[in-house]
Scaffold this motif. Structure first.
Motif, PDB file in Angstrom:
ATOM      1  N   SER A   1       0.807  -1.222   0.000  1.00  0.00           N
ATOM      2  CA  SER A   1       0.000   0.000   0.000  1.00  0.00           C
ATOM      3  C   SER A   1       0.838   1.269   0.000  1.00  0.00           C
ATOM      4  N   ALA A   2       1.968   1.242   0.689  1.00  0.00           N
ATOM      5  CA  ALA A   2       2.772   2.455   0.879  1.00  0.00           C
ATOM      6  C   ALA A   2       3.157   3.125  -0.444  1.00  0.00           C
ATOM      7  N   ARG A   3       3.252   2.311  -1.496  1.00  0.00           N
ATOM      8  CA  ARG A   3       3.593   2.879  -2.811  1.00  0.00           C
ATOM      9  C   ARG A   3       2.544   3.883  -3.272  1.00  0.00           C
TER      10      ARG A   3
ATOM     11  N   VAL B   1      -1.407   7.949   7.554  1.00  0.00           N
ATOM     12  CA  VAL B   1      -2.126   7.815   8.831  1.00  0.00           C
ATOM     13  C   VAL B   1      -2.907   9.105   9.105  1.00  0.00           C
ATOM     14  N   GLU B   2      -2.253  10.244   8.879  1.00  0.00           N
ATOM     15  CA  GLU B   2      -2.909  11.536   9.125  1.00  0.00           C
ATOM     16  C   GLU B   2      -4.087  11.774   8.180  1.00  0.00           C
ATOM     17  N   VAL B   3      -3.917  11.327   6.935  1.00  0.00           N
ATOM     18  CA  VAL B   3      -5.007  11.478   5.954  1.00  0.00           C
ATOM     19  C   VAL B   3      -6.223  10.637   6.380  1.00  0.00           C
ATOM     20  N   CYS B   4      -5.973   9.437   6.893  1.00  0.00           N
ATOM     21  CA  CYS B   4      -7.078   8.587   7.373  1.00  0.00           C
ATOM     22  C   CYS B   4      -7.814   9.287   8.518  1.00  0.00           C
TER      23      CYS B   4
ATOM     24  N   THR C   1      -9.501   1.620   2.354  1.00  0.00           N
ATOM     25  CA  THR C   1      -8.604   0.949   1.416  1.00  0.00           C
ATOM     26  C   THR C   1      -8.137  -0.362   2.045  1.00  0.00           C
ATOM     27  N   VAL C   2      -7.775  -1.313   1.160  1.00  0.00           N
ATOM     28  CA  VAL C   2      -7.299  -2.626   1.598  1.00  0.00           C
ATOM     29  C   VAL C   2      -5.985  -2.913   0.883  1.00  0.00           C
TER      30      VAL C   2
ATOM     31  N   ASP D   1       0.584   8.582  -1.867  1.00  0.00           N
ATOM     32  CA  ASP D   1       0.352   9.911  -2.444  1.00  0.00           C
ATOM     33  C   ASP D   1      -1.023  10.048  -3.108  1.00  0.00           C
ATOM     34  N   PHE D   2      -1.667   8.939  -3.413  1.00  0.00           N
ATOM     35  CA  PHE D   2      -2.993   8.988  -4.037  1.00  0.00           C
ATOM     36  C   PHE D   2      -4.119   8.851  -3.015  1.00  0.00           C
ATOM     37  N   LEU D   3      -3.766   8.633  -1.726  1.00  0.00           N
ATOM     38  CA  LEU D   3      -4.803   8.286  -0.739  1.00  0.00           C
ATOM     39  C   LEU D   3      -5.830   9.399  -0.555  1.00  0.00           C
TER      40      LEU D   3
END
Lengths: 164, 272
Positions: free
Chosen positions: A70-72, A99-102, A88-89, A75-77
């Motif tokens: 997922s980390a890749r 984490v902050e975006v979530c 997201t999964v 930037d799109f999260l």
């Protein structure tokens, strides 16, 4: 599903719809948005599964499938949440920014077991290509899953199961 | 002369096995694991074997290490034969095509999973040994090359490796097999780190100093507590292997490569 009530570490079995997409599809969606064009998929209320399935085996509609790193796609999260995505999964730890975006959007991140693609494919009931068929395994698919094992890895409060 | 069809048959069988049958060394670790997702991990290798489905959807970029005896002759370039084996296996079986033709601009899928990456080594004798890794992208992304100062200490080398795995290990489907390449030139070090991943878990470097380094790294990396799937239970690494090569007085290249918890690899030996 009320995603904001889920807590980090909680194990669930999910049955329902997932939208499968990964790096290239999200990169293309971003270009659509930048050009002000209509997207080929409506992501409102959807759960995005970061995965690229293998070819189906004979007589089966769904090939081996499992989460990718997922980390890749951190930037799109935020773009996904702006488009109405609920969760997201994927697999693995994500950046502090993710984490902050979530937390900001009150959304969650689940992990699914990696390297278990044959077993997970048995829990996929249907699959259909929604867009970007030319990308092959990186196309956008909609799949219907049953009893899909997930763990809440980042919850809507920004709590995470991964060690710092 | 080794005939093409002999190489093709053996390599194809080994590639199918590596993708669909759990590696024996890994199986013993998995059977002891009882943490999160343990049931589905075990269910997966039963289903893969019974139905010849891939263990992981990322059926990788195949990387070959060919040790060809100098007395051997081939009907055609070995690289062509190996690419044919990959193409046939990946088109005949329900595996994923994970290779794109151009890396930066087009990224169009080749729809054959070729080209494979082939490294050739000319060795004495008349034996052909082909080792390979079925290398997933998630673990490949953890590859690292660092050019240290030649005066660096063993502790600095260890810190580099431990820091890298601490920060990134959870992304690559741990427990990991860790390959370390030390010395040579920049690309030689990376190649050595990949060769280290073709070794069995119990093998140790013949030089006792490097063997000790392998053992220390294995112990210290396991203290990180990353565990299966990064969830803190079970080992973080299965094994660490160090391979070295003489180097230039001004350099100390150190490369790290890792393989995911499935450790899909194979070895084919053909005697002329």
């Amino acid at each position: 599903m009320r995603v904001e009530k889920l807590k980090a570490g909680q194990e669930i079995r999910y049955s329902g719809k997932l939208i499968v997409m990964r790096d290239q599809a999200q990169k293309r969606l971003k270009v659509f948005l930048e050009k002000g064009e209509t997207l080929p998929v409506d992501l409102t209320g959807e759960i995005v599964f970061y995965a690229g399935p293998a070819k189906p085996s004979c007589g089966r509609g769904v090939g081996a499938i499992g989460p990718t790193t997922s980390a890749r796609m951190d930037d799109f999260l935020e773009m996904l949440f702006q488009l109405g995505v609920l969760a997201t999964v994927g697999k693995g730890k994500r950046s502090q920014k993710a984490v902050e975006v979530c937390k900001k959007w009150k959304r969650v991140y689940f992990i699914a077991p990696s390297g278990t693609a044959a077993a997970l494919s048995k829990r996929v009931k249907n699959s259909e290509v929604l867009a970007f068929e030319d990308l092959g395994p990186e196309a956008i698919y909609e799949i219907e899953v049953e009893d899909f094992p997930l763990i809440v890895a980042i919850d809507s409060e920004g709590e995470t199961i991964f060690k710092e | 002369m080794i005939h093409e069809h002999v190489i093709l048959k053996k390599v194809k069988e080994a590639l199918v096995d590596a993708n669909t049958k759990i590696n024996r060394e890994v199986e013993t670790f998995l059977e002891r694991y009882e943490g999160p997702f343990s049931d589905i991990i075990k269910e997966n290798f039963r289903i893969s074997k019974e139905e010849k489905l891939p263990l992981c959807q990322d059926t990788g970029l195949v990387e070959f290490f060919v040790f060809a005896g100098h007395k051997l002759a081939f009907e055609k370039p070995i690289e062509d034969i190996l690419n044919k084996a990959v193409e046939e296996v990946y088109t005949e079986f329900p595996f994923r095509y994970s290779v794109v033709s151009d890396p930066l601009f087009d990224r169009i899928n080749t729809n054959t999973n070729t080209p494979a990456v082939v490294h050739l080594f000319h060795v004495p004798g008349k034996k052909l040994e082909i080792r390979f890794l079925v290398k997933g992208g998630g673990s490949e992304n953890l590859a690292l090359l660092r050019m240290l100062n030649p005066s660096s200490s063993v502790i600095e080398v260890k810190e580099l490796i431990i820091e890298h795995i601490r920060n990134n290990g959870a992304k690559a489907c741990p427990p990991l097999h860790v390959g370390i390449g030390i010395g040579g030139s920049a690309e030689k070090a990376v190649l050595l780190s990949k060769l280290a991943l073709t070794k069995d878990f119990k093998e140790r470097n013949k030089d006792p100093r490097y063997a000790k380094l392998e053992e220390e790294l294995e112990r210290e990396l396991n203290l990180l507590g990353i565990g299966f799937q990064g969830l803190g239970k079970g080992p973080t690494v299965y094994s660490v292997h160090v391979e070295c090569f003489p180097t230039h007085i001004a350099t100390l290249p150190v490369a790290i490569s890792v393989d995911c918890y499935l450790c899909r690899k194979g070895k084919v030996i053909i005697e002329s």
